[in-house]
Motif scaffolding. Structure first.
Motif, PDB file in Angstrom:
ATOM      1  N   LEU A   1       0.828  -1.208   0.000  1.00 27.93           N
ATOM      2  CA  LEU A   1       0.000   0.000   0.000  1.00 27.93           C
ATOM      3  C   LEU A   1       0.862   1.257   0.000  1.00 27.93           C
ATOM      4  N   LYS A   2       1.887   1.270   0.839  1.00 25.98           N
ATOM      5  CA  LYS A   2       2.762   2.432   0.937  1.00 25.98           C
ATOM      6  C   LYS A   2       3.552   2.643  -0.354  1.00 25.98           C
ATOM      7  N   ASN A   3       3.985   1.569  -0.982  1.00 25.88           N
ATOM      8  CA  ASN A   3       4.716   1.690  -2.242  1.00 25.88           C
ATOM      9  C   ASN A   3       3.835   2.278  -3.339  1.00 25.88           C
ATOM     10  N   PHE A   4       2.587   1.869  -3.355  1.00 23.99           N
ATOM     11  CA  PHE A   4       1.644   2.400  -4.350  1.00 23.99           C
ATOM     12  C   PHE A   4       1.487   3.907  -4.194  1.00 23.99           C
ATOM     13  N   VAL A   5       1.278   4.349  -2.948  1.00 22.14           N
ATOM     14  CA  VAL A   5       1.106   5.790  -2.700  1.00 22.14           C
ATOM     15  C   VAL A   5       2.394   6.547  -2.993  1.00 22.14           C
ATOM     16  N   ARG A   6       3.526   5.969  -2.601  1.00 18.91           N
ATOM     17  CA  ARG A   6       4.810   6.635  -2.847  1.00 18.91           C
ATOM     18  C   ARG A   6       5.042   6.850  -4.341  1.00 18.91           C
ATOM     19  N   GLU A   7       4.762   5.834  -5.144  1.00 22.20           N
ATOM     20  CA  GLU A   7       4.941   5.954  -6.591  1.00 22.20           C
ATOM     21  C   GLU A   7       3.995   6.985  -7.181  1.00 22.20           C
ATOM     22  N   PHE A   8       2.742   6.988  -6.712  1.00 23.51           N
ATOM     23  CA  PHE A   8       1.780   7.974  -7.201  1.00 23.51           C
ATOM     24  C   PHE A   8       2.217   9.388  -6.815  1.00 23.51           C
ATOM     25  N   ALA A   9       2.702   9.533  -5.590  1.00 24.71           N
ATOM     26  CA  ALA A   9       3.148  10.846  -5.114  1.00 24.71           C
ATOM     27  C   ALA A   9       4.313  11.365  -5.952  1.00 24.71           C
ATOM     28  N   GLU A  10       5.237  10.477  -6.299  1.00 26.31           N
ATOM     29  CA  GLU A  10       6.379  10.884  -7.115  1.00 26.31           C
ATOM     30  C   GLU A  10       5.937  11.289  -8.515  1.00 26.31           C
ATOM     31  N   GLN A  11       4.994  10.566  -9.074  1.00 24.47           N
ATOM     32  CA  GLN A  11       4.508  10.868 -10.423  1.00 24.47           C
ATOM     33  C   GLN A  11       3.792  12.211 -10.482  1.00 24.47           C
ATOM     34  N   THR A  12       3.043  12.528  -9.431  1.00 28.40           N
ATOM     35  CA  THR A  12       2.217  13.746  -9.436  1.00 28.40           C
ATOM     36  C   THR A  12       2.867  14.905  -8.703  1.00 28.40           C
ATOM     37  N   GLN A  13       4.059  14.675  -8.128  1.00 30.58           N
ATOM     38  CA  GLN A  13       4.746  15.699  -7.334  1.00 30.58           C
ATOM     39  C   GLN A  13       3.862  16.225  -6.204  1.00 30.58           C
ATOM     40  N   LEU A  14       3.149  15.285  -5.599  1.00 32.68           N
ATOM     41  CA  LEU A  14       2.331  15.571  -4.427  1.00 32.68           C
ATOM     42  C   LEU A  14       2.952  14.876  -3.223  1.00 32.68           C
ATOM     43  N   PRO A  15       3.120  15.552  -2.098  1.00 34.74           N
ATOM     44  CA  PRO A  15       3.628  14.851  -0.913  1.00 34.74           C
ATOM     45  C   PRO A  15       2.664  13.737  -0.509  1.00 34.74           C
ATOM     46  N   ALA A  16       3.210  12.581  -0.208  1.00 33.09           N
ATOM     47  CA  ALA A  16       2.363  11.459   0.204  1.00 33.09           C
ATOM     48  C   ALA A  16       1.525  11.825   1.424  1.00 33.09           C
ATOM     49  N   GLU A  17       2.063  12.724   2.274  1.00 27.20           N
ATOM     50  CA  GLU A  17       1.366  13.071   3.521  1.00 27.20           C
ATOM     51  C   GLU A  17       0.039  13.777   3.295  1.00 27.20           C
ATOM     52  N   VAL A  18      -0.126  14.449   2.145  1.00 24.83           N
ATOM     53  CA  VAL A  18      -1.412  15.111   1.895  1.00 24.83           C
ATOM     54  C   VAL A  18      -2.428  14.142   1.311  1.00 24.83           C
ATOM     55  N   LEU A  19      -1.949  13.006   0.852  1.00 23.64           N
ATOM     56  CA  LEU A  19      -2.836  12.028   0.253  1.00 23.64           C
ATOM     57  C   LEU A  19      -3.411  11.064   1.282  1.00 23.64           C
ATOM     58  N   ILE A  20      -2.581  10.658   2.243  1.00 22.16           N
ATOM     59  CA  ILE A  20      -2.999   9.610   3.166  1.00 22.16           C
ATOM     60  C   ILE A  20      -2.243   9.744   4.474  1.00 22.16           C
ATOM     61  N   ARG A  21      -2.884   9.323   5.560  1.00 17.60           N
ATOM     62  CA  ARG A  21      -2.247   9.337   6.868  1.00 17.60           C
ATOM     63  C   ARG A  21      -1.969   7.902   7.320  1.00 17.60           C
ATOM     64  N   LYS A  22      -1.074   7.790   8.283  1.00 16.71           N
ATOM     65  CA  LYS A  22      -0.685   6.465   8.773  1.00 16.71           C
ATOM     66  C   LYS A  22      -1.900   5.662   9.224  1.00 16.71           C
ATOM     67  N   LYS A  23      -2.827   6.329   9.906  1.00 20.83           N
ATOM     68  CA  LYS A  23      -3.988   5.588  10.419  1.00 20.83           C
ATOM     69  C   LYS A  23      -4.915   5.129   9.291  1.00 20.83           C
ATOM     70  N   ASP A  24      -4.822   5.777   8.109  1.00 18.08           N
ATOM     71  CA  ASP A  24      -5.629   5.335   6.970  1.00 18.08           C
ATOM     72  C   ASP A  24      -5.130   3.984   6.447  1.00 18.08           C
ATOM     73  N   TYR A  25      -3.792   3.837   6.380  1.00 18.10           N
ATOM     74  CA  TYR A  25      -3.239   2.537   5.991  1.00 18.10           C
ATOM     75  C   TYR A  25      -3.728   1.457   6.950  1.00 18.10           C
ATOM     76  N   GLU A  26      -3.633   1.752   8.238  1.00 23.89           N
ATOM     77  CA  GLU A  26      -4.006   0.755   9.245  1.00 23.89           C
ATOM     78  C   GLU A  26      -5.484   0.408   9.141  1.00 23.89           C
ATOM     79  N   PHE A  27      -6.322   1.413   8.861  1.00 24.81           N
ATOM     80  CA  PHE A  27      -7.759   1.168   8.706  1.00 24.81           C
ATOM     81  C   PHE A  27      -8.000   0.154   7.592  1.00 24.81           C
ATOM     82  N   ILE A  28      -7.326   0.357   6.456  1.00 24.77           N
ATOM     83  CA  ILE A  28      -7.519  -0.545   5.317  1.00 24.77           C
ATOM     84  C   ILE A  28      -7.103  -1.968   5.682  1.00 24.77           C
ATOM     85  N   VAL A  29      -5.932  -2.089   6.271  1.00 25.32           N
ATOM     86  CA  VAL A  29      -5.427  -3.422   6.621  1.00 25.32           C
ATOM     87  C   VAL A  29      -6.363  -4.114   7.607  1.00 25.32           C
ATOM     88  N   ARG A  30      -6.773  -3.405   8.645  1.00 29.82           N
ATOM     89  CA  ARG A  30      -7.634  -4.014   9.662  1.00 29.82           C
ATOM     90  C   ARG A  30      -9.014  -4.360   9.111  1.00 29.82           C
TER      91      ARG A  30
END
Length: 384
Positions: A314-343
């Motif tokens: 999940l983190k790799n997907f967001v990181r790659e998208f962030a690099e492509q769009t020049q958007l900081p990953a932090e504005v796209l998703i928070r740590k607790k959002d990853y955990e929500f999806i996994v749980r």
């Protein structure tokens, strides 16, 4: 363009009312606050700065009595309030004026969406966009003293002098990237969250190692956390000056029921022991007398190591998208959002997204994150 930076002091009610009437016609205003919060729960307003492109006005909260013109201005839907990293400013307005300004435009949020970097400070933003250095030496000075020093006045004025120019440049960048609506949505969320009524019922869930406690112990911790939140506000003192979370956890774990035991708990302030021992022990006793059906469920433990591959994917997907769009990953998703999806997909459930990823973020990363999670589930099933 010559930007006015000379501070204009405002400490008369009629003077402020006249200015507010004029500012009601503006499309946007630059706004900042200075406050003190060293030994109180709530911030104490020390200064309000407003920049209108023609002057830098320093409004004295200690002298102004008639605040209604200011409230009306800050709530005018036709005037955009431009602030930088506004969360603490919103607390000041709530405490001082009883309102949350809207609509607002946070230049720190906007800078991240414009590709300038996440969490950028105001001085760095000014330097980045305008090439201007502004001093920051007075950040920690006493804003309740009167008179304020010349250095404080200059510092306060410069905090709003350039903000409308920066606002205009950010608007251009965001429109060019088609990201302005994203910023508006996130800024509206800041306002909505600031306006939510206080709810301390889940404060216990934020205590470190709360997941280790059993149901009855959690019930004790929950009640103690509600008491701490309520009393800290009522007495206007910092939470930790009343009692620390670690101490509450220890009281709950041991279900302490007598004063001698309580005195052996580490780091409880002597004033709290003197004034609140009886109250704390009564809270514990009342919870222990409750029906078990009222106890909260145990909290989820930290994610197991077996969930690591999905989290990494999940983190790799967001990181790659962030690099492509020049958007900081932090504005796209928070740590607790990853955990929500996994749980959400654990124990055979269907993976789902938190509310924050159901808006404009959904077509950008939400759908992709769900696809990755579901693929991982399929692969896990095939390997069994």
């Amino acid at each position: 363009m010559l930007i006015p930076t000379e501070p204009i002091w405002v400490d008369q009610d009629d003077q402020l009312a006249e200015l507010c009437a004029r500012w009601q016609q503006q499309a946007a205003l630059a706004i900042d606050t200075e406050f003190m919060r060293s030994d109180t729960f709530y911030p104490i307003a020390g200064l309000l700065q407003i920049g209108d492109g023609k002057g830098c006005y320093l409004i004295d909260p200690l002298a102004i009595n008639s605040l209604e013109p200011l409230r009306e201005l800050l709530l005018n839907p036709g005037v955009t309030k431009v602030l930088h990293s506004c969360s603490e400013d919103l607390e000041v307005f709530q405490r001082w004026l009883g309102i949350v300004p809207a609509p607002l435009f946070d230049t720190q949020v906007a800078a991240a969406f414009a590709g300038l970097g996440f969490g950028m400070g105001y001085a760095n933003l000014i330097k980045n966009l305008l090439g201007i250095e502004i001093p920051k030496e007075e950040t920690r000075s006493d804003w309740l003293q009167r008179p304020l020093s010349a250095a404080q006045l200059k510092y306060a004025a410069l905090d709003v002098a350039h903000m409308l120019i920066v606002y205009g440049k950010l608007l251009q960048l965001l429109k060019a990237n088609e990201r302005l609506e994203w910023v508006k949505n996130d800024c509206a969320d800041l306002v909505a969250n600031a306006r939510k009524a206080d709810d301390f019922s889940d404060a216990y869930q934020k205590v470190g190692f709360a997941w280790k406690l059993r149901e009855q112990e959690l019930a004790v911790l929950k009640a103690l956390c509600i008491w701490r939140e309520t009393e800290a506000r009522s007495r206007n003192i910092p939470r930790n000056r009343l009692i620390k979370e670690a101490s509450l956890w220890e009281i709950a774990r041991k279900k302490i029921q007598d004063a001698a035991q309580l005195q052996r708990v580490a780091d409880i302030p002597s004033r709290t022991l003197k004034n609140d021992t009886e109250t704390i022990l009564k809270i514990v006793a009342d919870v222990l007398a409750q029906d078990p059906s009222t106890w909260p469920e145990r909290l989820d433990p930290p994610l197991a190591q077996s969930e690591g591959p999905l989290m990494k994917a999940l983190k790799n997907f967001v990181r790659e998208f962030a690099e492509q769009t020049q958007l900081p990953a932090e504005v796209l998703i928070r740590k607790k959002d990853y955990e929500f999806i996994v749980r959400s997909g654990m124990n055979g459930g269907q993976y789902s997204l938190p509310a924050r990823l159901l808006g404009w973020r959904h077509p950008l990363i939400g759908e992709g994150l769900l696809h990755i999670a579901r693929q991982q589930l399929i692969q896990k099933g095939e390997s069994l």
